[in-house]
Design an enzyme around this catalytic site. Structure first.
Site, PDB file in Angstrom:
ATOM      1  N   HIS A  64       1.779   7.016  -6.116  1.00 52.66           N
ATOM      2  CA  HIS A  64       1.365   5.767  -6.778  1.00 52.66           C
ATOM      3  C   HIS A  64       0.864   6.052  -8.198  1.00 52.66           C
ATOM      4  O   HIS A  64       1.164   5.318  -9.136  1.00 52.66           O
ATOM      5  CB  HIS A  64       0.228   5.092  -5.996  1.00 52.66           C
ATOM      6  CG  HIS A  64       0.579   4.667  -4.598  1.00 52.66           C
ATOM      7  ND1 HIS A  64       0.029   5.256  -3.489  1.00 52.66           N
ATOM      8  CD2 HIS A  64       1.394   3.696  -4.137  1.00 52.66           C
ATOM      9  CE1 HIS A  64       0.492   4.663  -2.399  1.00 52.66           C
ATOM     10  NE2 HIS A  64       1.328   3.717  -2.756  1.00 52.66           N
ATOM     11  N   LYS A  78      11.169   6.708  -3.674  1.00 49.05           N
ATOM     12  CA  LYS A  78      10.842   6.962  -2.263  1.00 49.05           C
ATOM     13  C   LYS A  78      11.393   5.835  -1.383  1.00 49.05           C
ATOM     14  O   LYS A  78      11.934   6.082  -0.308  1.00 49.05           O
ATOM     15  CB  LYS A  78       9.317   7.070  -2.131  1.00 49.05           C
ATOM     16  CG  LYS A  78       8.757   6.879  -0.746  1.00 49.05           C
ATOM     17  CD  LYS A  78       9.033   8.092   0.091  1.00 49.05           C
ATOM     18  CE  LYS A  78       8.399   8.097   1.461  1.00 49.05           C
ATOM     19  NZ  LYS A  78       8.251   6.847   2.135  1.00 49.05           N
ATOM     20  N   GLN A 125       5.748  -8.450   5.504  1.00 52.60           N
ATOM     21  CA  GLN A 125       6.792  -7.417   5.535  1.00 52.60           C
ATOM     22  C   GLN A 125       6.665  -6.490   6.734  1.00 52.60           C
ATOM     23  O   GLN A 125       7.427  -5.538   6.857  1.00 52.60           O
ATOM     24  CB  GLN A 125       6.837  -6.646   4.218  1.00 52.60           C
ATOM     25  CG  GLN A 125       5.670  -5.719   3.977  1.00 52.60           C
ATOM     26  CD  GLN A 125       5.693  -5.180   2.551  1.00 52.60           C
ATOM     27  OE1 GLN A 125       5.542  -5.917   1.583  1.00 52.60           O
ATOM     28  NE2 GLN A 125       5.910  -3.886   2.411  1.00 52.60           N
ATOM     29  N   GLN A 127      14.605  -0.519  -1.280  1.00 53.26           N
ATOM     30  CA  GLN A 127      13.715  -1.550  -1.834  1.00 53.26           C
ATOM     31  C   GLN A 127      13.921  -1.690  -3.343  1.00 53.26           C
ATOM     32  O   GLN A 127      14.000  -2.797  -3.886  1.00 53.26           O
ATOM     33  CB  GLN A 127      12.265  -1.172  -1.527  1.00 53.26           C
ATOM     34  CG  GLN A 127      11.223  -1.937  -2.302  1.00 53.26           C
ATOM     35  CD  GLN A 127       9.824  -1.569  -1.863  1.00 53.26           C
ATOM     36  OE1 GLN A 127       9.396  -2.011  -0.800  1.00 53.26           O
ATOM     37  NE2 GLN A 127       9.111  -0.777  -2.633  1.00 53.26           N
TER      38      GLN A 127
HETATM   39  P1  AMP Z   1       3.514   1.346  -1.017  1.00 57.73           P
HETATM   40  O1  AMP Z   1       2.052   1.323  -1.325  1.00 57.73           O
HETATM   41  O2  AMP Z   1       3.909   2.341   0.008  1.00 57.73           O
HETATM   42  O3  AMP Z   1       4.080  -0.038  -0.778  1.00 57.73           O
HETATM   43  O4  AMP Z   1       4.232   1.870  -2.348  1.00 57.73           O
HETATM   44  C1  AMP Z   1       3.997   1.266  -3.579  1.00 57.73           C
HETATM   45  C2  AMP Z   1       4.937   1.832  -4.610  1.00 57.73           C
HETATM   46  O5  AMP Z   1       4.737   3.244  -4.715  1.00 57.73           O
HETATM   47  C3  AMP Z   1       6.418   1.618  -4.246  1.00 57.73           C
HETATM   48  O6  AMP Z   1       7.157   1.348  -5.438  1.00 57.73           O
HETATM   49  C4  AMP Z   1       6.791   2.948  -3.672  1.00 57.73           C
HETATM   50  O7  AMP Z   1       8.174   3.241  -3.763  1.00 57.73           O
HETATM   51  C5  AMP Z   1       5.985   3.885  -4.539  1.00 57.73           C
HETATM   52  N1  AMP Z   1       5.806   5.171  -3.873  1.00 57.73           N
HETATM   53  C6  AMP Z   1       5.366   5.397  -2.604  1.00 57.73           C
HETATM   54  N2  AMP Z   1       5.391   6.708  -2.319  1.00 57.73           N
HETATM   55  C7  AMP Z   1       5.858   7.345  -3.426  1.00 57.73           C
HETATM   56  C8  AMP Z   1       6.121   8.716  -3.769  1.00 57.73           C
HETATM   57  N3  AMP Z   1       5.910   9.702  -2.895  1.00 57.73           N
HETATM   58  N4  AMP Z   1       6.604   8.984  -5.000  1.00 57.73           N
HETATM   59  C9  AMP Z   1       6.831   7.989  -5.887  1.00 57.73           C
HETATM   60  N5  AMP Z   1       6.602   6.683  -5.629  1.00 57.73           N
HETATM   61  C10 AMP Z   1       6.128   6.358  -4.422  1.00 57.73           C
END
Ligand code: AMP
Length: 268
Positions: A34, A146, A58, A150
């Site tokens: 993040h 990741k 979701q 999406q």
């Molecule tokens: P989430 O909180 O899991 O919904 O993720 C929020 C954002 O962070 C989304 O755009 C994810 O794709 C991105 N994200 C989650 N994990 C990673 C990672 N390991 N590397 C880069 N971006 C990430």
């Protein structure tokens, strides 16, 4: 850093923000993945908004909404330390008015893979991200590779609905052993955590195998304790099977490790 919880105060603060404005949508329990999105936004934009909302729509009925990890204080500190200007953290009833009757339903890249295994998931994602775009009016938005499918869906949605936002694809941040960082990694037991990097290793083996990618992933996971749900070589833009016109390909996979569902992907 400002923390806002109501739409009225968000609108007020957003109105006074210096542009360009970047937004980083998240569900919290922040990690270095993040933060890399925040860093990209800060490099490109004058102001950065992080949104923190564990979006109930979701999650499927048998998924992990109630046990999804949360730590608001820690997230707030991480955002402040990373130089975020505004943290938008609405409660569910601020986000979803009673009687809500409008959704954003993406076809095309949303239909297969995660779309098949998590019915309704992408409708929830596209709807909340469309709302977040309208609420924060960003010039740029940052999403991680990741969640590769999406990302393709949100690019499609922004184009189809003429949302004036530039979407940036940010590479996956990994642990030293190759495991893609994820808030859900907190669910893994010690033994599961040791096995988890095998998913990425299997994807790399698959990517090397070319046409036989999917079978190679399956082979590489046999005996690992990971139960493969799908491995698919796709066109990185349409998320469908590659065609002669495909410019770039991606190998996607999802697997269960105990009760935890992991997803990952690599270029192929
Ligand atoms: P989430 O909180 O899991 O919904 O993720 C929020 C954002 O962070 C989304 O755009 C994810 O794709 C991105 N994200 C989650 N994990 C990673 C990672 N390991 N590397 C880069 N971006 C990430």
């Amino acid at each position: 850093m400002d923390v806002v919880r109501t739409l009225a105060s968000l609108r007020q603060r957003r109105g006074a923000m210096v542009g360009p404005v970047g937004v980083v949508p998240t569900m919290g329990y922040l990690h270095a993945g993040h933060i890399s999105l925040v860093e990209r936004s800060r490099a490109d934009c004058a102001s950065t908004i992080v949104t923190l909302f564990v979006n109930p729509t979701q999650f499927g009925p048998n998924e992990d909404l109630s046990r999804y990890p949360r730590d608001f204080e820690r997230d707030r500190e991480l955002c402040a330390a990373a130089g975020v200007d505004l943290l938008w953290a609405p409660e569910s009833d601020e986000m979803y008015p009673p009687g809500l009757a409008t959704v954003v339903d993406v076809g095309g890249p949303a239909v297969r893979w995660e779309g098949e295994h998590r019915p309704g998931h992408f409708r929830g994602v596209a709807t909340v991200v469309a709302k977040l775009f309208l609420q924060t009016r960003p010039d740029r938005a940052y999403f991680g590779e990741k969640d590769f499918q999406q990302l393709a869906i949100l690019e499609r949605m922004a184009r189809d609905l003429d949302v004036p936002v530039k979407i940036a694809r940010v590479p996956t941040v990994r642990e030293r052993d190759g495991l893609a960082m994820s808030s859900r990694n907190a669910y893994l037991s010690e033994a599961e955590r040791k096995a988890a990097p095998r998913l990425r290793a299997a994807l790399l083996a698959g990517a090397k195998a070319g046409r036989g990618a999917e079978a190679a992933v399956r082979r590489a996971l046999s005996g690992s304790g990971l139960r493969l749900q799908y491995a698919s070589l796709v066109d990185a833009d349409t998320l469908l099977a590659p065609t002669p016109r495909t410019r770039r390909r991606r190998l996607l996979a999802a697997a269960y490790l105990g009760r935890t569902r992991l997803i990952d992907n690599v270029p192929a």
